[in-house]
Design a protein around this motif. Structure first.
Motif, short mmCIF file in Angstrom:
data_model
loop_
_atom_site.label_atom_id
_atom_site.label_comp_id
_atom_site.label_asym_id
_atom_site.label_seq_id
_atom_site.Cartn_x
_atom_site.Cartn_y
_atom_site.Cartn_z
N LEU A 14 -26.84 2.04 0.01
CA LEU A 14 -25.92 1.62 -1.05
C LEU A 14 -26.21 2.35 -2.35
O LEU A 14 -25.30 2.79 -3.06
CB LEU A 14 -26.00 0.10 -1.26
N LEU A 91 -3.47 1.61 -12.04
CA LEU A 91 -4.34 2.32 -11.10
C LEU A 91 -4.95 1.34 -10.10
O LEU A 91 -5.08 1.66 -8.92
CB LEU A 91 -5.44 3.06 -11.87
N LEU A 92 -5.29 0.15 -10.59
CA LEU A 92 -5.84 -0.87 -9.69
C LEU A 92 -4.79 -1.32 -8.66
O LEU A 92 -5.12 -1.87 -7.63
CB LEU A 92 -6.33 -2.09 -10.50
N HIS A 93 -3.52 -1.08 -9.02
CA HIS A 93 -2.44 -1.44 -8.09
C HIS A 93 -1.94 -0.20 -7.31
O HIS A 93 -0.81 -0.15 -6.89
CB HIS A 93 -1.28 -2.09 -8.85
N ARG A 94 -2.81 0.76 -7.21
CA ARG A 94 -2.52 2.00 -6.45
C ARG A 94 -1.28 2.73 -7.00
O ARG A 94 -0.46 3.24 -6.26
CB ARG A 94 -2.33 1.71 -4.96
N GLN A 312 2.94 10.36 7.35
CA GLN A 312 1.84 9.40 7.38
C GLN A 312 1.88 8.60 8.68
O GLN A 312 2.89 8.57 9.37
CB GLN A 312 1.92 8.47 6.18
N ARG A 313 0.72 7.99 8.96
CA ARG A 313 0.64 7.16 10.17
C ARG A 313 1.29 5.82 9.87
O ARG A 313 1.03 5.21 8.83
CB ARG A 313 -0.82 6.99 10.56
N GLY A 314 2.15 5.38 10.71
CA GLY A 314 2.79 4.08 10.54
C GLY A 314 3.85 4.07 9.47
O GLY A 314 4.29 5.12 9.01
N GLU A 315 4.23 2.89 9.10
CA GLU A 315 5.27 2.73 8.08
C GLU A 315 4.77 1.78 7.01
O GLU A 315 4.08 0.81 7.33
CB GLU A 315 6.54 2.12 8.70
N ASN A 316 5.18 2.04 5.78
CA ASN A 316 4.86 1.09 4.71
C ASN A 316 6.00 0.08 4.65
O ASN A 316 7.13 0.44 4.31
CB ASN A 316 4.72 1.80 3.37
N LEU A 317 5.71 -1.14 5.00
CA LEU A 317 6.76 -2.16 5.00
C LEU A 317 6.96 -2.69 3.59
O LEU A 317 6.01 -2.79 2.81
CB LEU A 317 6.39 -3.31 5.94
N LEU A 319 7.36 -5.60 1.41
CA LEU A 319 7.05 -7.03 1.53
C LEU A 319 8.03 -7.84 0.70
O LEU A 319 8.48 -7.39 -0.36
CB LEU A 319 5.61 -7.28 1.05
N PRO A 320 8.37 -9.03 1.17
CA PRO A 320 9.38 -9.82 0.46
C PRO A 320 8.94 -10.15 -0.97
O PRO A 320 7.78 -10.49 -1.20
CB PRO A 320 9.51 -11.09 1.30
N GLY A 321 9.90 -10.01 -1.88
CA GLY A 321 9.64 -10.34 -3.28
C GLY A 321 8.90 -9.26 -4.05
O GLY A 321 8.59 -9.43 -5.23
N ILE A 322 8.63 -8.16 -3.38
CA ILE A 322 7.88 -7.08 -4.05
C ILE A 322 8.80 -5.87 -4.22
O ILE A 322 9.34 -5.34 -3.24
CB ILE A 322 6.63 -6.66 -3.22
#
Lengths: 578, 168
Positions: A14, A91-94, A312-317, A319-322
């Motif tokens: 660490l 930034l914290l929220h990507r 990218q791998r997969g899909e970004n869904l 999300l409801p309300g976002i």
């Protein structure tokens, strides 16, 4: 009991990770940023040096270059250095949100030495390198011919002295009078001769028996008749002479009218003059500006279509309300740099706002406000709205003051005008594009204008008229042209209105009207002189000649009458026989 | 220096100690989950740190993480399906929505079907993998120890004296 055999290595690992992050945060971030940017654009991104301060969320980048995903051997943009302030909360929220930034020595479209293709990414989009070519001009010769066709025909060349009725009548009368006066003179002379002969024949010769009294009487009567006839002719001639005076006056009036008509006003019609003088010039300007707009659109890639992000791998869904937000957003960045703009080298400085990798997820369109300084000083503001399916772009270019080179306006076979080299132009350009549909207004204000007519068709007076026009055109020192754009960006159409035509036409028409009046006055004077000459001839030559002949005739008539009287008296008495 | 020396010795001991089958199987299991999840998510790194807090064998974690990273993309179709199911599972939808609004959580990219699916798949597979690994280490541990003690890695870690290696 603490088992150090397990704990210590973990603490060490660490600690090592923390140390690596602490010491190697810049290289790590460098790598992460590069990877993310490359994944987002689908083309190589180079960052020479990156330093990031975790404490104040500021990033400093050096030698930054984004390859153009459409043209791998060209950079979309490169900057020598950039200083960015990030929003720590986002930034914290990507979300990489750059609240404010500065980028210096920015260059658009610089060539690359190595390809910007990334292995494993889709093939770059097929895009031909943008080349700006002015559109083919319409036939200016046809416009010149049309302009000539609409001008009223000037018959001054057809109006010759021989065509003047006054001259024709004068010539005709001159011949007639000569003949008639000669004939009268001869008649009177004949009358006189006959009277003399008859008088001799009837005079005393000492032998009254040889006199033929009857013949003498009839001879004198005949002479009296002849004299009467001649007198009637003389009276008739005098009347003709008076009517000829009226005839000449009427011919003068008709000729003057004809002269006025032949000098029909050469009216320069405003719109057609504007069209003739400015079509080619405006065609070049409009073509150039639409070229700028095309270039601008081609330089700024459409994130929705031009970038080829790594799958990218997969899909970004969702999300409801976002509400999804763009992952990368530059709210405001000051830029300063250089680039080629419409085939011209420019230094520019300004501000770019709302640049994002996902415009559909942002609530404001991208915009640029730049001041460009090169051969010309330009203020460019541009909005690229890609929030909806239909891209809406607008470009506003203000050119406060630009000096134009010498320009040739018009067409050599009709009217060719030189616009002097010192003339200045102020342009205000607003172009909008919704999808491919183009609209806009371009306003050009010319000042310090000097116009010189080099060539003018003979139909409107040729070089003489050009010379006169040049005096009048000194008053045309400014004009304004408004161009309205329509059609599509690849097949645009435009209409323009300019006050150059009206200014030019006003100056030209005033001058030509003045000249026309002068010409008419001159012709009128000539006609008046001719009329006066002919009238003088009638009054001073013909009429006195008639009167002189009348006097001669009267004299003869008196002689004839006295002979007749003496004959009558002699006939009453018998001759004396000695 | 003394601390560093002690630390290095302890690190070596985790290897040469040849931990219990439970520690080894746990290492394999954690490594599997870490390896399975795409690396553009914060989850594998967070799991890595968590793994350090356990008694799992570090070498097993590392080996399993690398191995399953290679296999992981092959299972993306299954991970995707599972991810879709989990993320659209109605009772959890509001939870996901709340979670993603928390700071740092979005870096996990859990809204991605493959991230959530592979994590779910990893967790589902954890017990079977652990059981299988445990059985294997218990049954074949001696043989593995024998081969491993002769390897260059072992010699590099504990020197030529194989007796330094402890038998589990």
């Amino acid at each position: 009991m603490v088992r150090w055999a397990y704990l210590v290595p973990r603490i060490v690992i660490l600690a090592l990770i923390t140390l690596a992050v602490w010491v190697g945060s810049d290289p790590l971030i460098h790598r992460v940023v590069l990877s993310n940017l490359q994944n987002a654009t689908g083309a190589k991104v180079d960052i020479g040096h990156l330093r990031y301060s975790l404490s104040n969320q500021k990033a400093y980048l050096k030698e930054l270059a984004f390859a153009d995903p459409r043209l791998p051997m060209r950079n979309l943009l490169q900057a020598e250095m950039a200083y960015l302030e990030l929003d720590a909360d986002r930034l914290l929220h990507r979300q990489v949100v750059i609240e404010r930034g500065e980028a210096s020595r920015v260059v658009f479209g610089a060539p690359r030495t190595v390809s910007g293709d990334l292995p494993g990414f889709p093939t770059p989009l097929e895009l031909e390198e943008f080349e700006w070519n002015p559109r083919e001009f319409g036939s200016i010769e046809e416009i010149g011919l049309a302009w000539l066709d609409q001008l009223p025909a000037n018959n001054t060349t057809a109006l010759t002295v021989e065509n003047l009725e006054l001259v024709q009548i004068a010539q005709e009368l001159s011949g007639q009078w000569k003949t008639q006066l000669r004939s009268l003179t001869e008649s009177i002379a004949t009358l006189k001769q006959e009277r003399t002969d008859l008088s001799k024949a009837t005079s005393d010769d000492g032998n009254p028996l040889r006199r033929n009294q009857v013949n003498a009487k009839s001879g004198f009567e005949k002479l009296a008749q002849q004299s009467k006839s001649i007198q009637a002719r003389l009276i008739d001639l005098e009347r003709v002479a008076l009517s000829d005076r009226d005839r000449l006056s009427l011919a003068f009036s008709r000729d003057f009218h004809k002269v006025r008509q032949s000098f029909a006003a050469t009216s320069f019609e405003s719109d057609s003059v504007s069209k003739l003088l400015l079509t080619e010039f405006q065609e070049k300007r409009v073509s150039e500006i639409v070229g700028w707009f095309k270039w601008f659109r081609s330089v700024v890639p459409d994130p929705e279509t031009d970038f080829q992000p790594k799958r990218q791998r997969g899909e970004n869904l969702r999300l409801p309300g976002i509400d999804p937000k763009p992952g990368f957003l530059i709210k405001s960045i000051d830029v300063e740099g250089e680039g080629r703009f419409a085939n011209r080298h420019m230094n520019f400085a300004g501000i770019a706002r709302n640049l994002t990798s996902a415009p559909t997820l942002h609530d404001q369109p991208a915009s640029f406000e730049l001041r460009a300084q090169g051969d010309q000083h330009l203020i460019v503001s541009c909005t690229l709205d890609r929030r909806d399916e239909m891209p809406i772009d607008s470009l506003n270019v203000v050119c406060p003051d630009m000096e134009l080179d010498e320009q040739l306006l018009g067409e050599k076979n009709s009217m060719l005008v030189t616009m002097g080299p010192a003339n200045r132009i102020q342009a205000d350009i607003q172009i909008n594009a919704t999808g491919n549909q183009l609209s806009g207004e371009l306003v050009f204000r010319h000042s310090n204008v000097s116009l010189h007519v080099d060539k003018l068709h003979e139909i409107i007076g040729g070089s003489d008229a050009a010379l006169r026009l040049n005096q009048g055109l000194a008053s045309v020192d400014r004009f304004e042209t408004r161009v309205t754009l329509s059609g599509t960006i690849d097949d645009y159409d435009y209409q323009f209105q300019s006050d150059l035509g009206s200014r030019f036409a006003n100056a030209a028409n005033q001058l030509l009207d003045h000249h026309r009046e002068q010409e008419i006055e001159l012709r009128k004077n000539e006609l008046e002189k001719l009329l006066a000459k002919e009238l003088m001839k009638l009054n001073n030559e013909i009429l006195p000649e008639i009167r002189k002949l009348g006097a001669l005739l009267e004299q003869e008539r008196v002689e004839i009458a006295s002979r007749q009287n003496s004959q009558s008296q002699g006939q009453g008495r018998l001759p004396k026989i000695h | 220096m003394k601390f560093l020396n002690s630390a290095w010795s302890s690190f070596r001991s985790t290897v040469k100690g040849f931990d219990t089958p439970h520690q080894l199987a746990l290492g394999i299991t954690l490594g599997m989950v870490i390896g399975w999840v795409p690396k553009d998510s914060l989850i594998p790194y967070a799991l890595g740190v968590l793994a350090l807090l356990t008694t799992a064998n570090l070498l097993c974690i590392a080996i399993a993480a690398i191995a399953f990273s290679w296999i992981s993309p092959l299972l993306d179709p299954f991970s995707h399906q599972l991810g879709v199911w989990v993320l659209t599972f109605a009772p959890l939808e509001s939870t996901w929505s709340k979670l993603i609004q928390l700071p740092v959580v979005p870096w996990t990219r859990f809204e991605n079907t493959v991230v959530t699916g592979s994590l779910g798949l990893g967790l589902l597979m954890a017990i079977p993998i652990y059981s299988i690994s445990y059985y294997c280490f218990a049954k074949f541990g001696s043989a593995i120890y024998f081969h491993f003690s002769r390897s260059r890695v072992a010699r590099w870690l504990v020197g030529n004296n194989a007796n330094n290696l402890q038998k589990s």
